[in-house]
Scaffold this active site. Structure first.
Site, PDB file in Angstrom:
ATOM      1  CD  GLU A 122     -10.001  80.222 -74.961  1.00 29.42           C
ATOM      2  OE1 GLU A 122     -10.221  79.051 -74.596  1.00 29.42           O
ATOM      3  OE2 GLU A 122      -9.069  80.526 -75.730  1.00 29.42           O
ATOM      4  CB  SER A 208     -22.329  82.970 -94.917  1.00 26.17           C
ATOM      5  OG  SER A 208     -22.176  82.942 -93.528  1.00 26.17           O
ATOM      6  CG  HIS A 337     -11.221  82.222 -92.191  1.00 26.93           C
ATOM      7  ND1 HIS A 337     -11.448  83.420 -92.830  1.00 26.93           N
ATOM      8  CD2 HIS A 337     -12.372  81.510 -92.311  1.00 26.93           C
ATOM      9  CE1 HIS A 337     -12.669  83.417 -93.334  1.00 26.93           C
ATOM     10  NE2 HIS A 337     -13.250  82.276 -93.031  1.00 26.93           N
ATOM     11  CB  SER A 338     -13.756  80.959 -88.757  1.00 26.82           C
ATOM     12  OG  SER A 338     -13.661  79.629 -89.257  1.00 26.82           O
TER      13      SER A 338
HETATM   14  C1  LIG Z   1     -19.413  82.571-102.332  1.00 33.06           C
HETATM   15  C2  LIG Z   1     -18.566  82.009-101.224  1.00 33.06           C
HETATM   16  N1  LIG Z   1     -17.470  81.279-101.530  1.00 33.06           N
HETATM   17  C3  LIG Z   1     -16.707  80.785-100.548  1.00 33.06           C
HETATM   18  C4  LIG Z   1     -17.013  81.000 -99.235  1.00 33.06           C
HETATM   19  C5  LIG Z   1     -16.139  80.429 -98.131  1.00 33.06           C
HETATM   20  N2  LIG Z   1     -15.349  81.494 -97.520  1.00 33.06           N
HETATM   21  C6  LIG Z   1     -15.773  82.079 -96.374  1.00 33.06           C
HETATM   22  S1  LIG Z   1     -14.739  83.264 -95.885  1.00 33.06           S
HETATM   23  C7  LIG Z   1     -13.693  83.022 -97.164  1.00 33.06           C
HETATM   24  C8  LIG Z   1     -12.446  83.857 -97.317  1.00 33.06           C
HETATM   25  C9  LIG Z   1     -12.707  85.307 -97.473  1.00 33.06           C
HETATM   26  O1  LIG Z   1     -11.538  86.047 -97.364  1.00 33.06           O
HETATM   27  P1  LIG Z   1     -11.493  87.599 -97.335  1.00 33.06           P
HETATM   28  O2  LIG Z   1     -12.554  88.166 -98.212  1.00 33.06           O
HETATM   29  O3  LIG Z   1     -10.110  88.033 -97.634  1.00 33.06           O
HETATM   30  O4  LIG Z   1     -11.898  88.010 -95.841  1.00 33.06           O
HETATM   31  P2  LIG Z   1     -11.221  87.658 -94.449  1.00 33.06           P
HETATM   32  O5  LIG Z   1     -11.849  86.375 -93.988  1.00 33.06           O
HETATM   33  O6  LIG Z   1      -9.762  87.539 -94.666  1.00 33.06           O
HETATM   34  O7  LIG Z   1     -11.577  88.748 -93.521  1.00 33.06           O
HETATM   35  C10 LIG Z   1     -14.155  81.988 -97.980  1.00 33.06           C
HETATM   36  C11 LIG Z   1     -13.469  81.517 -99.186  1.00 33.06           C
HETATM   37  C12 LIG Z   1     -18.169  81.769 -98.959  1.00 33.06           C
HETATM   38  N3  LIG Z   1     -18.541  82.060 -97.715  1.00 33.06           N
HETATM   39  N4  LIG Z   1     -18.912  82.273 -99.969  1.00 33.06           N
END
Ligand SMILES: Cc1ncc(C[n+]2csc(CCOP(=O)(O)OP(=O)(O)O)c2C)c(N)n1
Length: 446
Positions: A122, A208, A337-338
């Site tokens: 929030e 990240s 997701h975020s």
């Molecule tokens: C190298 C890289 N590629 C793409 C991203 C963008 N990104 C951030 S989170 C995410 C999805 C990750 O999914 P998952 O590993 O299943 O974890 P969850 O978020 O579902 O917990 C992506 C593609 C990133 N942070 N780093």
């Protein structure tokens, strides 16, 4: 002990099935081959089954007909669980029989995490912080695994493991300080929200770029092994991150270097908007384990006891045998997701509701506690109120706290600032002085 035995059995399932299958096929094929060779050479007998492959990279028999390995040889990996969805123990010998106080602590940490998520989510919506990621639905994977570890074990997280840090004792004030990037933040306000880290709690700071933590964890586990201190490293990641090349590097290094490492995959169904059926075509992440020579298991991540048992046994064996383990915890990401995501664009409300209302790790544990008379409506109400208050007090404090001194943006990269960094710092101050009205310096530490 029976719990341990059954987990052990599960670890072996994939490999056992493959071995049986391959051995059976190899025997029949060898018989056929001798027969055919015998026919082709008239009465001459030539038993080619005596020939053994000598290739250094495989331990197997020759076969004499072309056959591809079916991916489904390693599919249908079972999901280990202890409790059903109503919180009833399915097989009493698997009940870890944790004392009441421990179970109450699990529940309180899982729900406190929930409450903190709600307030910080929030806060972002109201523009008070820049970003946030919730942990809804995955509380069981965090608390169950964290509780099975030793506090000295080193944790590498992805970003959705705040409950692990909370279980280790990271205070609400510190969570808030990090998300508000204030002067109390251990990272001196330099990271995006949810990029927590704590040297004291052996929790490596989140970064990240996906999957970077996986080979780092393998390296750290190798160092831990050389130290000979009976510690393990645990490395959390999502099923999406497991598609990164770094995952391969980490898995392979850890097995070949025989590292005491637990790979903990939170398979929550989505990598942002990519569902698992677009992420991979094999049987999830556990199926990859045997390919690396990794001991592997799949567990119900919404069953905190199943996660606890599997992590505890993996930890015990990782230390005793110096080898890595892979745990795939099946769960569901209930939140977006975020705060940069709107999941209604790619999944239905009904789907989310199912996990939220019918298969939730918190309600499952609550059923378990209620059935034992350890928890009731009044205690629930009082705890909800108290936990909300704890979160609000920390939140208000963090919001009022000054931001770190701006110079801290330039320190700590090198032991001493390089000339280029000094020039950047001076340029920043000239800019800030020139546009004073846009920079409320009174909100920063002097
Ligand atoms: C190298 C890289 N590629 C793409 C991203 C963008 N990104 C951030 S989170 C995410 C999805 C990750 O999914 P998952 O590993 O299943 O974890 P969850 O978020 O579902 O917990 C992506 C593609 C990133 N942070 N780093």
């Amino acid at each position: 002990m029976a719990a341990v035995r059954s987990v052990k059995k599960l670890y072996g399932i994939g490999l056992h099935a493959i071995r049986q299958n391959t051995a059976l096929r190899a025997t029949t094929l060898l018989q056929k081959r001798s027969f055919r060779v015998g026919r082709a050479l008239g009465q001459q007998t030539f038993d080619s089954s005596a020939e053994k492959p000598q290739f250094p990279g495989a331990s197997a028999e020759f076969i004499d007909h072309l056959e591809f390995i079916q991916p489904n040889v390693i599919s249908g990996i079972p999901v280990y669980r202890v409790m059903d969805r109503q919180g009833q123990i399915i097989n009493t010998s698997e009940d870890p029989q944790l004392p009441k106080e421990t179970v109450l602590n699990f529940y309180q940490k899982m729900t406190l995490l929930n409450t903190m998520d709600r307030i910080l989510y929030e806060s972002q919506r109201q523009g008070r912080i820049s970003f946030y990621m919730t942990n809804y639905g995955e509380e069981g994977t965090h608390i169950g695994s964290a509780a099975a570890l030793d506090p000295a074990d080193l944790v590498f997280g992805q970003y959705r493991e705040a409950g692990v840090l909370m279980y280790r004792g990271f205070p609400l004030d510190m969570f808030m300080a990090q998300c508000y990037a204030n002067a109390d933040d251990l990272g001196k306000g330099r990271q995006m929200p949810v990029h927590y880290g704590s040297k004291d709690l052996n929790f490596v700071t989140i970064s990240s770029p996906l999957a970077t933590q996986i080979p780092q964890a393998a390296g750290a586990a190798y160092a831990v092994k050389r130290e000979n201190t009976n510690r393990v490293v645990i490395c959390y990641f999502g099923e999406g991150a497991a598609s990164e090349g770094d995952a391969h590097a980490g898995f392979n290094f850890s097995t070949t270097l025989e590292c005491p490492l637990i790979f903990f995959c939170r398979n929550n169904g989505y990598a942002i908007s990519t569902p698992t059926n677009e992420q991979y075509r094999g049987d999830g992440i556990a199926a990859r384990g045997p390919g690396y020579g990794l001991m592997s298991i799949r567990v119900d991540g919404n069953d905190v006891f199943a996660v606890y048992n599997a992590t505890k046994e993996a930890r015990r064996r990782a230390v005793a045998e110096n080898q890595p383990f892979l745990i795939e915890a099946m769960t569901y990401r209930i939140g977006h997701h975020s705060t940069s995501d709107d999941s209604s664009a790619y999944r239905s409300v009904d789907e989310v509701n199912y996990w939220d209302k019918q298969d939730h790790p918190i309600s499952r544990l609550r059923h378990y506690m209620t059935a034992r008379g350890w928890w009731d409506e009044d205690e629930e109400r009082a705890w909800r109120k108290q936990s909300r208050k704890l979160v609000m007090v920390a939140f208000e404090k963090a919001e009022k706290r000054l931001k770190p001194h701006p110079d801290l943006m330039f320190t700590d990269v090198y032991d001493e600032m390089t000339p280029q960094i000094v020039r950047q710092k001076d340029a920043m101050w000239r800019h800030v002085q020139q546009y004073k009205e846009h920079y409320p310096l009174d909100l920063y530490e002097k």
